[in-house]
Write a protein that holds these residues in place. Sequence first.
Motif, short mmCIF file in Angstrom:
data_model
loop_
_atom_site.label_atom_id
_atom_site.label_comp_id
_atom_site.label_asym_id
_atom_site.label_seq_id
_atom_site.Cartn_x
_atom_site.Cartn_y
_atom_site.Cartn_z
N ILE A 116 -7.64 27.51 -21.38
CA ILE A 116 -8.83 28.13 -20.84
C ILE A 116 -9.71 28.17 -21.90
CG2 ILE A 116 -9.96 30.48 -21.17
CD1 ILE A 116 -6.66 30.75 -20.60
N LEU A 117 -10.22 27.50 -23.66
CA LEU A 117 -10.62 27.21 -24.34
C LEU A 117 -11.50 26.30 -23.70
CD1 LEU A 117 -12.30 28.05 -26.46
CD2 LEU A 117 -10.81 26.59 -27.73
N GLN A 118 -11.68 25.03 -23.19
CA GLN A 118 -12.00 23.59 -22.63
C GLN A 118 -13.12 23.77 -21.56
OE1 GLN A 118 -12.62 20.96 -20.42
NE2 GLN A 118 -11.63 21.67 -19.22
N GLY A 119 -12.63 25.16 -21.01
CA GLY A 119 -13.44 25.07 -19.93
C GLY A 119 -14.75 26.51 -20.60
N TYR A 120 -14.09 27.62 -21.76
CA TYR A 120 -15.75 28.55 -21.78
C TYR A 120 -16.78 26.63 -22.50
CZ TYR A 120 -13.26 32.41 -20.99
OH TYR A 120 -12.60 33.84 -20.18
N LEU A 121 -16.11 26.18 -23.02
CA LEU A 121 -17.26 25.56 -23.79
C LEU A 121 -18.04 24.54 -23.06
CD1 LEU A 121 -15.11 24.18 -27.33
CD2 LEU A 121 -16.37 25.84 -26.50
N ALA A 122 -16.99 24.03 -21.91
CA ALA A 122 -17.67 23.09 -20.66
C ALA A 122 -19.03 24.38 -20.30
CB ALA A 122 -16.91 23.48 -19.56
N GLU A 123 -18.31 24.94 -19.84
CA GLU A 123 -19.84 26.37 -19.32
C GLU A 123 -21.18 27.08 -20.48
OE1 GLU A 123 -17.52 29.86 -17.90
OE2 GLU A 123 -19.72 30.96 -17.68
N ILE A 124 -20.43 27.04 -21.65
CA ILE A 124 -21.18 27.30 -22.97
C ILE A 124 -22.39 26.52 -22.98
CG2 ILE A 124 -21.98 26.85 -25.38
CD1 ILE A 124 -18.78 29.18 -25.19
N GLY A 125 -21.94 24.54 -22.82
CA GLY A 125 -22.21 23.63 -23.68
C GLY A 125 -23.23 22.96 -21.98
N GLY A 126 -22.84 23.56 -20.84
CA GLY A 126 -23.63 22.71 -19.18
C GLY A 126 -23.05 21.46 -19.56
N MET A 127 -21.19 21.46 -18.93
CA MET A 127 -21.00 20.30 -19.57
C MET A 127 -20.05 20.18 -18.27
SD MET A 127 -22.26 17.87 -21.30
CE MET A 127 -23.70 17.70 -22.47
N LYS A 128 -19.44 19.11 -18.57
CA LYS A 128 -18.20 18.70 -17.19
C LYS A 128 -16.95 19.44 -16.95
CE LYS A 128 -16.29 17.31 -12.55
NZ LYS A 128 -15.08 17.75 -12.31
N GLU A 129 -16.89 18.50 -19.06
CA GLU A 129 -15.12 19.04 -19.05
C GLU A 129 -15.20 18.28 -20.79
OE1 GLU A 129 -12.35 16.76 -17.52
OE2 GLU A 129 -10.38 16.73 -19.08
N PHE A 130 -14.17 19.12 -21.27
CA PHE A 130 -14.77 19.48 -22.94
C PHE A 130 -12.51 18.61 -23.13
CE2 PHE A 130 -17.98 21.50 -23.91
CZ PHE A 130 -18.87 20.74 -25.07
N THR A 131 -12.78 17.59 -23.99
CA THR A 131 -11.53 17.56 -25.04
C THR A 131 -11.46 18.27 -26.02
OG1 THR A 131 -10.02 15.80 -25.38
CG2 THR A 131 -12.59 15.19 -26.03
N LEU A 132 -10.54 18.50 -27.13
CA LEU A 132 -10.25 19.36 -27.98
C LEU A 132 -9.54 19.09 -28.95
CD1 LEU A 132 -9.26 23.09 -26.92
CD2 LEU A 132 -11.25 22.39 -26.57
N ASN A 133 -9.90 17.39 -28.76
CA ASN A 133 -8.59 16.77 -29.64
C ASN A 133 -9.38 16.02 -30.84
OD1 ASN A 133 -7.25 17.27 -26.95
ND2 ASN A 133 -6.25 14.89 -27.00
N PRO A 134 -10.54 16.06 -30.99
CA PRO A 134 -10.85 15.15 -32.67
C PRO A 134 -11.16 16.39 -33.23
CG PRO A 134 -13.01 14.69 -30.64
CD PRO A 134 -11.66 15.88 -30.07
N PHE A 135 -10.91 16.55 -35.03
CA PHE A 135 -11.08 17.43 -35.89
C PHE A 135 -12.39 17.78 -36.70
CE2 PHE A 135 -6.35 15.01 -35.40
CZ PHE A 135 -5.59 16.21 -35.22
N ALA A 136 -13.40 17.01 -36.55
CA ALA A 136 -13.89 18.09 -37.51
C ALA A 136 -15.11 17.09 -36.52
CB ALA A 136 -14.41 17.34 -38.44
N GLY A 137 -16.92 18.26 -36.59
CA GLY A 137 -17.91 17.38 -36.19
C GLY A 137 -18.12 15.88 -35.95
#
Length: 486
Positions: A116-137
Amino acid sequence: MNRDFYSNLIFEVSRPGRKGYKLPKNEFEKVALPSQLMRETAPELPEVDEPSVVRHYNNLSTNNFGVDTGFYPLGSCTMKYNPKINEEIASHPSITHLHPMQPESTVQGALELYHILQGYLAEIGGMKEFTLNPFAGAHGELTGLMVIRAYHMSRNDVKRVKVIVPDSAHGTNPASAAVAGLEIVEVKSREDGTVDVDDLRPLLDETIAAVMMTNPNTLGIFEKNIPEIANLVHEAGALLYYDGANLNPMLGMARPGDMGFDVMHINLHKTFSTPHGGGGPGSGPVGVREGLEQFLPNPRVVKNNDGSYSLSTTETALGCVSATLGNFAVQARALAYILSLGHEGLAEAGKLATLNANYVKERLRDSYLLPIDGLCKHEFVFDGLKDKSTGVTTLNVAKRLLDRGYHAPTIYFPLLFHEALMIEPTETESKDTLDEFISVMHDIAREATEDPETVKTAPHLTPVTRPDDTEAALHPIVTWSELNAK
Ligand SMILES: *Cc1c(COP(=O)(O)O)cnc(C)c1O
């Protein structure tokens, strides 16, 4: 209050024979441990009674400035207030008791949260898909650049070994490019703080893998020329990377994907409110536009036709960037934050962050030098005090603010001005808080002219005054022993 409690180490509070525990009576026979398992000398453990331990650590905790104890205008870091509902959710046993290696069937809820979170981030960023795996910016930047490399490699475009980074960029941008094995090319900023398109144009050739941009940039200035830059970058066959650390003022207003960015990261701990002073914890999800999702790192969380969730790995992925699915508690906080604000709340956050920054900037520009005029977004940069005759530096102003109960703004970054003082109020502060801060900043400016020595020797009221940063970095003492205590 006894100063010992908040400036000493626990070892210095120690007295031989004191105890804060009582073990139950041993009802079993004594068994000697094998001698090779025994240490030769007893460990140097502090001997302290319970009230001393409790007071020591509670008093120490009040030395640590946090957004829960005061205003924290640390530019670039987005030290917004972190709503307590996030903590309640992230500390729920159904989240804290999870093990990263549990079978998928037993962690369906956690996988759903991720999805769900990756979907919201995709909507917020205007992207197709997100990975949440990285640990920092910074880890997100590295992952994003690895996606970009994987993309060029998949097309056999092996000459693209360079990344263009603006001179105003955060230090992690060139650092991530270097860690990804890419060369760094710098592009200059114009007088108005935005990237110089005329300087960029001739740099774009067939050796460029990507251009990294931050928008609004680290000066808090909105980069208006992104559509033109995106065209130039794409015509040259490169990809455009969005450093999303400054996404806050754009929330609900504009989307990097719509501006032409191909890959982006988000700092969940900044924009989506996880306490992150002192270096952690963080989360740097990476989003990609359509056509790049096959390069995202393994594993990905996918939703199956029957509504269940599972982990998927692909051959085309760049590999793994973390042993697990990232910093799950930070993800839980971000989702709690997004759901509690909703679309309208998120859009309001960005506007208020911009309003607060412009308010503080306009009220202080009579005393502090504003090198770039005009509207800023969520943050702005002064070039020190306006009155340059006093010898009072930005460092002195920052130190004097500590005496007045404020965390200092970011200083000497970005590197474009000698006396950079970077203020980011965030949207969570009231006008009263901002007015008090403004009045203290005015006091310090007045003091710098009337009594410069007091400002130059600040802070006067903190337990530690001016530690030698260089000595601390070169020769840190990270263990305690009776010897170095003397
Ligand atoms: C904070 C920041 C980063 C790095 O993010 P971390 O999570 O600290 O690794 C990168 N770029 C900008 C502009 C930032 O403000």
